[in-house]
Structure formats: C-alpha cells, structure tokens
Scaffold this active site. Structure first.
Site, PDB file in Angstrom:
ATOM      1  N   GLU A   1      -8.895   4.226  -2.226  1.00 43.69           N
ATOM      2  CA  GLU A   1      -8.190   4.199  -3.351  1.00 43.69           C
ATOM      3  C   GLU A   1      -8.367   3.178  -4.231  1.00 43.69           C
ATOM      4  OE1 GLU A   1      -4.593   2.701  -0.753  1.00 43.69           O
ATOM      5  OE2 GLU A   1      -5.129   3.837   1.413  1.00 43.69           O
TER       6      GLU A   1
ATOM      7  N   GLN B   1      -3.505   2.421  14.299  1.00 40.25           N
ATOM      8  CA  GLN B   1      -2.703   2.932  14.352  1.00 40.25           C
ATOM      9  C   GLN B   1      -1.791   3.823  15.282  1.00 40.25           C
ATOM     10  OE1 GLN B   1      -4.266   4.792  11.077  1.00 40.25           O
ATOM     11  NE2 GLN B   1      -1.624   5.452   9.501  1.00 40.25           N
TER      12      GLN B   1
ATOM     13  N   THR C   1      -4.792   6.764  -0.249  1.00 40.96           N
ATOM     14  CA  THR C   1      -6.080   7.006   0.312  1.00 40.96           C
ATOM     15  C   THR C   1      -5.718   8.651  -1.020  1.00 40.96           C
ATOM     16  OG1 THR C   1      -6.053   7.131   2.277  1.00 40.96           O
ATOM     17  CG2 THR C   1      -7.988   8.446   1.447  1.00 40.96           C
TER      18      THR C   1
ATOM     19  N   ASP D   1       1.148  -0.989   0.078  1.00 45.21           N
ATOM     20  CA  ASP D   1       0.488  -0.246   0.030  1.00 45.21           C
ATOM     21  C   ASP D   1       1.081   1.146   0.237  1.00 45.21           C
ATOM     22  OD1 ASP D   1      -2.375   1.150  -0.328  1.00 45.21           O
ATOM     23  OD2 ASP D   1      -2.304   1.349   1.837  1.00 45.21           O
TER      24      ASP D   1
ATOM     25  N   HIS E   1      -3.452  13.709   0.632  1.00 44.71           N
ATOM     26  CA  HIS E   1      -4.472  13.168   1.850  1.00 44.71           C
ATOM     27  C   HIS E   1      -2.753  13.418   3.064  1.00 44.71           C
ATOM     28  CE1 HIS E   1      -4.780   9.609   4.198  1.00 44.71           C
ATOM     29  NE2 HIS E   1      -3.867   8.880   3.570  1.00 44.71           N
TER      30      HIS E   1
ATOM     31  N   THR F   1      -8.909  -5.596   3.613  1.00 45.62           N
ATOM     32  CA  THR F   1      -8.984  -4.805   2.603  1.00 45.62           C
ATOM     33  C   THR F   1      -9.840  -4.940   1.441  1.00 45.62           C
ATOM     34  OG1 THR F   1      -6.558  -4.274   3.070  1.00 45.62           O
ATOM     35  CG2 THR F   1      -7.291  -3.530   1.270  1.00 45.62           C
TER      36      THR F   1
ATOM     37  N   ARG G   1       1.493  16.194  12.958  1.00 48.82           N
ATOM     38  CA  ARG G   1       2.903  17.023  12.824  1.00 48.82           C
ATOM     39  C   ARG G   1       2.618  18.718  12.862  1.00 48.82           C
ATOM     40  NH1 ARG G   1       4.134  12.772  10.799  1.00 48.82           N
ATOM     41  NH2 ARG G   1       3.922  13.494   8.513  1.00 48.82           N
TER      42      ARG G   1
ATOM     43  N   GLU H   1      -9.819  12.496   7.689  1.00 50.56           N
ATOM     44  CA  GLU H   1      -9.782  14.001   7.179  1.00 50.56           C
ATOM     45  C   GLU H   1     -10.749  14.981   7.004  1.00 50.56           C
ATOM     46  OE1 GLU H   1      -7.438  11.751   3.314  1.00 50.56           O
ATOM     47  OE2 GLU H   1      -6.864  14.385   3.196  1.00 50.56           O
TER      48      GLU H   1
ATOM     49  N   GLU I   1     -10.556   4.134   3.766  1.00 54.00           N
ATOM     50  CA  GLU I   1      -9.488   4.692   2.804  1.00 54.00           C
ATOM     51  C   GLU I   1      -9.717   4.382   1.072  1.00 54.00           C
ATOM     52  OE1 GLU I   1      -5.399   4.043   4.588  1.00 54.00           O
ATOM     53  OE2 GLU I   1      -5.597   5.285   5.653  1.00 54.00           O
TER      54      GLU I   1
ATOM     55  N   ASP J   1      -9.277   0.597   2.180  1.00 52.37           N
ATOM     56  CA  ASP J   1      -7.888   0.269   3.002  1.00 52.37           C
ATOM     57  C   ASP J   1      -8.657   0.678   4.230  1.00 52.37           C
ATOM     58  OD1 ASP J   1      -4.986  -0.373   4.365  1.00 52.37           O
ATOM     59  OD2 ASP J   1      -4.401   1.558   4.181  1.00 52.37           O
TER      60      ASP J   1
ATOM     61  N   TYR K   1       2.419   3.042  14.938  1.00 53.10           N
ATOM     62  CA  TYR K   1       2.730   3.125  13.895  1.00 53.10           C
ATOM     63  C   TYR K   1       4.235   3.782  13.331  1.00 53.10           C
ATOM     64  CZ  TYR K   1       2.814   8.214  13.483  1.00 53.10           C
ATOM     65  OH  TYR K   1       3.349   9.915  13.545  1.00 53.10           O
TER      66      TYR K   1
ATOM     67  N   LYS L   1      -3.674  -1.938   9.966  1.00 54.18           N
ATOM     68  CA  LYS L   1      -4.447  -1.999   8.386  1.00 54.18           C
ATOM     69  C   LYS L   1      -4.424  -3.585   8.461  1.00 54.18           C
ATOM     70  CE  LYS L   1      -3.352   2.058   7.475  1.00 54.18           C
ATOM     71  NZ  LYS L   1      -4.242   3.526   6.601  1.00 54.18           N
TER      72      LYS L   1
ATOM     73  N   TYR M   1       1.591   5.493  -0.484  1.00 53.72           N
ATOM     74  CA  TYR M   1       0.816   6.819   0.488  1.00 53.72           C
ATOM     75  C   TYR M   1       0.749   7.714  -1.078  1.00 53.72           C
ATOM     76  CZ  TYR M   1       0.544  10.011   4.644  1.00 53.72           C
ATOM     77  OH  TYR M   1       0.753  10.612   5.664  1.00 53.72           O
TER      78      TYR M   1
ATOM     79  N   ARG N   1      -7.512   4.043  13.308  1.00 57.41           N
ATOM     80  CA  ARG N   1      -6.832   5.621  13.288  1.00 57.41           C
ATOM     81  C   ARG N   1      -6.729   4.923  14.663  1.00 57.41           C
ATOM     82  NH1 ARG N   1      -5.798   6.249   8.398  1.00 57.41           N
ATOM     83  NH2 ARG N   1      -7.501   7.110   7.196  1.00 57.41           N
TER      84      ARG N   1
HETATM   85 MN    MN Z   1      -4.184   3.282   2.699  1.00 56.38          MN
END
Ligand code: MN
Length: 438
Positions: free
Chosen positions: A215, A254, A364, A140, A147, A271, A156, A378, A213, A247, A258, A267, A142, A251
């Site tokens: 995708e 995650q 995503t 997968d 996104h 899927t 961040r 988001e 997500e 996907d 992560y 994840k 990114y 959260r």
């Molecule tokens: Mn994904």
C-alpha cells in the site's frame, strides 16, 4: 505547481547515481539518530541526499532557514516532523527551496566548507531511522477496484464481488496507529482466534495465513477543527507526503472476526512504513490521470477535475531466511480507483477532524495482471496457486524467517524519485502458555 526544485537537469555536488532513490529532485524528510553516538542522541529531522543524511537540526541552529515562514519557527529542533508538517505547504516549499539550493552543484556554502560538511552530512549507514512523526490516527482504505474485486470474488463469488457501496464511496476502516513501525523492525507472528470451515468451534494459536499488503500511505499536514469538513478542492493542502506501507494481515483471524464490523485483530499487530516521507512537491512531475471517468459518477463532494493519481512503480519481494528472494508483486499507484483527495474529503465529510501526522493508507494496490496483485491472498488465490522460490520451496503465505521487502519509485528523465526500504522480517509467534490462554 512544478518549480525549479524538480528540474530534471538539476544536479547536486553530492554524488548520486541515475537509479539512486534520493537525488536532489527528491529531498525526502525523515527523523534519524546516529548509531555512532550510541543511539543516545535525540532523534532529529533530516533530508536524504544520495547515501547521506542532511542534519536539518544543525542547519536550523546555524540560521540557514531564514525565510519568512521558517525564521524562528524551530520546527527542526524537535524529535518529530509534526510541527513542520502542521505549518502547511508554504513552509514546506520554503524549506525544500533552501535545501535544494544548498545542495545544488554550483552552491559553495556547504560544498566548500569541510568542517560544516562533516557535521551536517551523516552517512546513511550511520543513521538509525525512526518514525517520521507521531501518528495520532491511522485509517486504512480499500480503494483498488482490482483488489476489492479479487477478494470479493474469492469470498462471495464473481457476481457479488463488489458490495453495492463500493463504487459510491472510498470504503475504509479505522486502524491502529500504536503498532505502526519503521522499516527494519522485526514483526512477531500474531496469535489469535480462528475457525476452520470444517471445525465446530474456534481455536487459539499462531496465525497460519500471514500476508502482506502493498500500500501507499499519506501523512496529513495541517489539521482541522472538529466539525470542519475538508472540501475536495482543498484536500491537497492537507497532504504532506507519501510513504510505502505494508499492512500486515492475518487472513485466518480476519476471516473469522470481520463480520459485521470489519478488520480488528487481523490488522492491529503491525504496520510497517518506509521512514522517508516523499513530498507532493517531489512527486508533482509524476501526477497523472487515475482510471477512466468513474462510473457511476460520484456525489459532488467527491468530484475533482485535476489529475489526482501518481505514476509510482511499486514492488514487493519475499526473501526466505536462507536463499534468494522472489519478486511477488510489481504494480502501480496510478491504478487506484479512489484518489487520496477523495479519501480525505470523504473521511472528513462528517466533520471528523484530522491531526498533523495522521496516516491514511490506500488499501492493497492491485492491477489487472496477475503479477500486479498486491498481496499473497490474491497472488496464490487463497493458497491454491503457491509461489515458487528459487531454492525450490513454495509459499502460500508468509513463513517464520521470511522477510517482505517493498520498494517504490517514480521514473524521471535521468533520475528517480525513490522511497527507500520498507522491510519487515517475521519472527516466530510467542503463544500464551496454556494456563493463561484458558
Ligand atoms: Mn490494508
């Protein structure tokens, strides 16, 4: 690369409306069995045309695939498409041409043979769809800048939204192929370990921040040997076609797990993909430029001249168990910063081999506008701006009983290349009992 099979004027003797996902210009490949045969029959390859499925196994047995590539190959006498996918584009084009000719309005062989038609064309409502192929590996990416920027900003701050590597390489992680399921499979809410910001210790329980997500996934055709990178100029030869991909993401799991190695349990529980594979042949008229010139310019092994994006409108709806659903996302595959050929070239630049049926998902797909955001994280900005449902309820994340339905299509003059459904409903979690959880 466009040929007679993508001619907008082409019509089939099978009735197909202008907005139907499966006109004769599409001809997506899938694997099906029949409910009416008790599901006991072996899954077999088929092609969608209107509300019908054309049985490729039967046609192969009867000798319809008699071109130089497919004669005697017996690739449609198997319960997956892997062998066909491994053959490469000349075989794919030969099969597509044969099928297109057989279904064309002026072609009588199948049209005027009631007995053959009865056996070769199965109502879509009687077709149970399986995964199109065995998927040996799943990666997968990114690759949507919007996104990555939105998520990075949330976690961040705006100044550090994109990590320093992001504009130089298509970031990705190795996913889990064992839990890829076809549209319609119900998904059990995952349990796992999470830690609230104000909690001293982590805790175990059902995920409370379950997300989708939106995708696209592409499926690898011919594989490669270990140690053999795929040059970007040849990457397209290894791409069989595309599917919609949800996907599913937990959260809260995650967020805690992560760092430093990326997504893991957040994840790996499911899927969902659409079971019909839309080939690059069908999508050729919808090839378009991606985002403006990439800046900074990528390293030479990631550079390509030809347009490598595809103009595909994508949507995601959230439908509660009772009541009307709401459209959450409307976006487009052409927004992707990194293209599929760049992803494949980067994935294999080390000499990492790929196998027929491997799936690579885009990440995503978000656009610049709010309604173009491809996940609830988001859209609701981490739950701060809930989505309103027609029944008066609100959603920050997915609740038990909610169904996520995705669609995708390319709009041609008077016809549509659609992807069919990519749906999944969330069932309540089944937590371990207290004794085994300890
Ligand atoms: Mn994904």
């Amino acid at each position: 690369m466009a040929d007679a099979t993508t001619d907008p004027q082409l019509r089939s003797w099978v009735e197909v409306g202008a907005e139907h996902p499966f006109p004769i210009q599409n001809l997506p490949f899938g694997v099906f069995s029949r409910f009416s045969e008790g599901g006991a029959t072996t899954p077999r390859p088929g092609v969608a045309i209107g509300d019908l499925v054309l049985d490729l196994n039967l046609l192969e047995t009867m000798g319809f695939f008699d071109g130089p590539q497919l004669r005697g190959a017996k690739v449609f006498s198997q319960s997956t498409l892997n062998a066909f996918m491994a053959m490469g584009r000349p075989a794919w084009r030969e099969a597509r041409k044969t099928i297109s000719e057989l279904l064309a309005a002026n072609e009588p062989r199948l049209r005027d043979d009631a007995s053959l038609r009865e056996r070769a064309l199965v109502p879509m409502s009687d077709a149970r769809m399986h995964l199109p192929c065995e998927i040996p590996d799943y990666t997968d990416f990114y690759s949507s800048r919007e996104h990555a920027t939105n998520v990075g900003t949330m976690f961040r701050g705006a100044d550090n939204a994109l990590m320093p590597n992001w504009l130089h390489l298509p970031v990705g992680y190795h996913g889990r192929s064992s839990s890829i399921v076809p549209s319609g499979t119900e998904i059990r809410r995952p349990c796992g370990q999470t830690k609230a910001d104000d909690a001293e210790a982590p805790s175990y329980g059902p995920s409370r921040l379950l997300d989708y997500e939106l995708e696209m996934g592409f499926l690898v055709g011919p594989g490669t040997e270990l140690g053999e990178p795929i040059p970007i100029q040849r990457a397209e030869e290894h791409i069989f076609g595309l599917v919609l991909c949800n996907d599913w993401s937990a959260r809260d799991i995650q967020k805690w797990e992560y760092v430093p190695l990326g997504p893991f349990n957040a994840k790996n529980f499911a899927t969902t993909i659409s079971p019909w594979v839309i080939t690059l042949e069908a999508l050729e008229p919808f090839r378009t430029q991606g985002p403006p010139q990439q800046d900074p310019r990528p390293l030479p092994y990631l550079q390509h001249d030809a347009p490598a994006a595809y103009d595909l409108t994508l949507t995601a709806d959230l439908v509660p168990e009772s009541g009307e659903g709401v459209r959450c996302t409307t976006t487009n595959f052409k927004y992707m910063y990194w293209s599929m050929v760049q992803q494949l070239a980067h994935h294999t630049v080390t000499g990492c081999n790929v196998r027929p049926g491997d799936m690579m998902a885009s990440g995503t797909i978000s656009g610049a506008k709010k309604e173009e955001r491809g996940c609830l994280l988001e859209l609701t900005w981490r739950g701060q701006e809930p989505i309103e449902l027609p029944n008066g309820e609100q959603r920050k994340f997915i609740q038990d009983g909610d169904e996520i339905r995705m669609t995708g299509h390319a709009q041609g003059p008077g016809y549509r290349i659609g992807f069919g459904p990519c749906d999944g409903k969330i069932l309540p979690a089944t937590p371990l009992d207290d004794a085994s959880a300890r």
